[in-house]
Every structure is written in C-alpha cells, then in structure tokens.
Design a protein around this motif. Sequence first.
Motif, short mmCIF file in Angstrom:
data_model
loop_
_atom_site.label_atom_id
_atom_site.label_comp_id
_atom_site.label_asym_id
_atom_site.label_seq_id
_atom_site.Cartn_x
_atom_site.Cartn_y
_atom_site.Cartn_z
N ILE A 158 0.85 -1.20 0.00
CA ILE A 158 0.00 0.00 0.00
C ILE A 158 0.87 1.24 0.00
O ILE A 158 0.56 2.24 -0.65
CB ILE A 158 -0.95 -0.02 1.21
N LYS A 159 1.97 1.18 0.72
CA LYS A 159 2.89 2.31 0.78
C LYS A 159 4.00 2.23 -0.27
O LYS A 159 4.87 3.09 -0.31
CB LYS A 159 3.52 2.38 2.18
N ASP A 160 3.97 1.16 -1.08
CA ASP A 160 5.02 0.98 -2.11
C ASP A 160 6.41 1.05 -1.49
O ASP A 160 7.31 1.71 -2.01
CB ASP A 160 4.90 2.02 -3.23
N THR A 161 6.56 0.34 -0.38
CA THR A 161 7.81 0.39 0.36
C THR A 161 8.25 -1.00 0.79
O THR A 161 7.41 -1.82 1.20
CB THR A 161 7.67 1.29 1.60
N VAL A 162 9.54 -1.25 0.69
CA VAL A 162 10.16 -2.46 1.23
C VAL A 162 11.09 -2.04 2.35
O VAL A 162 11.80 -1.03 2.22
CB VAL A 162 10.91 -3.23 0.14
N TYR A 163 11.10 -2.81 3.43
CA TYR A 163 11.92 -2.49 4.59
C TYR A 163 12.97 -3.58 4.80
O TYR A 163 12.75 -4.75 4.49
CB TYR A 163 11.05 -2.41 5.84
#
Length: 125
Positions: free
Chosen positions: A77-82
């Motif tokens: 949803i946030k287009d983010t990988v951590y």
Amino acid sequence: VQLQASGGGLVQPGGSLRLSCTASGLTFSRWTVGWFRQGPGKEREFVAVITGDGGPTSYVDYENSVRGRFTITRDNIKDTVYLQMNSLKPEDTAVYYCAARKWVGGRRRMDYEYWGQGTQVTVSS
C-alpha cells in the motif's frame, strides 16, 4: 521508475537500523525487490530479496551472514520495502542499495532492472 533507499546511519555494534526502499513509476506489488550492499573495497553483494504481497506466502531469501539478524518485509500500500537490521556488526558497514526486478527471487546484480541510490550504514563504536 525511481527507487529511493533511506534509513542509513551510524550505529554501535549490536544496534539496529531499519532501511526503507520506496518506489514510484511501477506497479510495485508485481515487482521483486532486493537489497544489496557494497563495503569498502568490496564487490556489491546480495543481502535479501522479497517477492509477493508481504504476507506468509511471500518468497524471501537472505544471504547467509545476515540470516537470523535481518528481516525483509514490504508494504504494497505504501510501495515500500523495509530491511530491519538487528545485532549489527562492523562487517555490516556498507552502502546499501535496493533494486527491483519482475521475476521471483534473484541473488545476482544482473538479475535486476532498476536500482536506487545507496544509503550508508556504518557500524562502529
């Protein structure tokens, strides 16, 4: 397509950092995202990769020296990988890069189509 890595910094041995990789210009959920690092005087090496929606059926893989200490996750949803990095060691010092590819997994630099700029992680007392 743009990838943006952030979250690096200076941390003491045994400490933690969380890196983020945000993406724009692509349908993020359909892309595999990998983390690589390049230490001083070293080749860029694979760290971790994730394919899927971030749920329990996602494909993840780690380089052996970080397995059990680093965790890769994603929020589509946030287009983010951590990349959560715990129990950091001096040998983890490197510039960390995120990269994207269309297919599952991928440990080789040549497997990736898009790269972000790096973020510096320094582990030192």
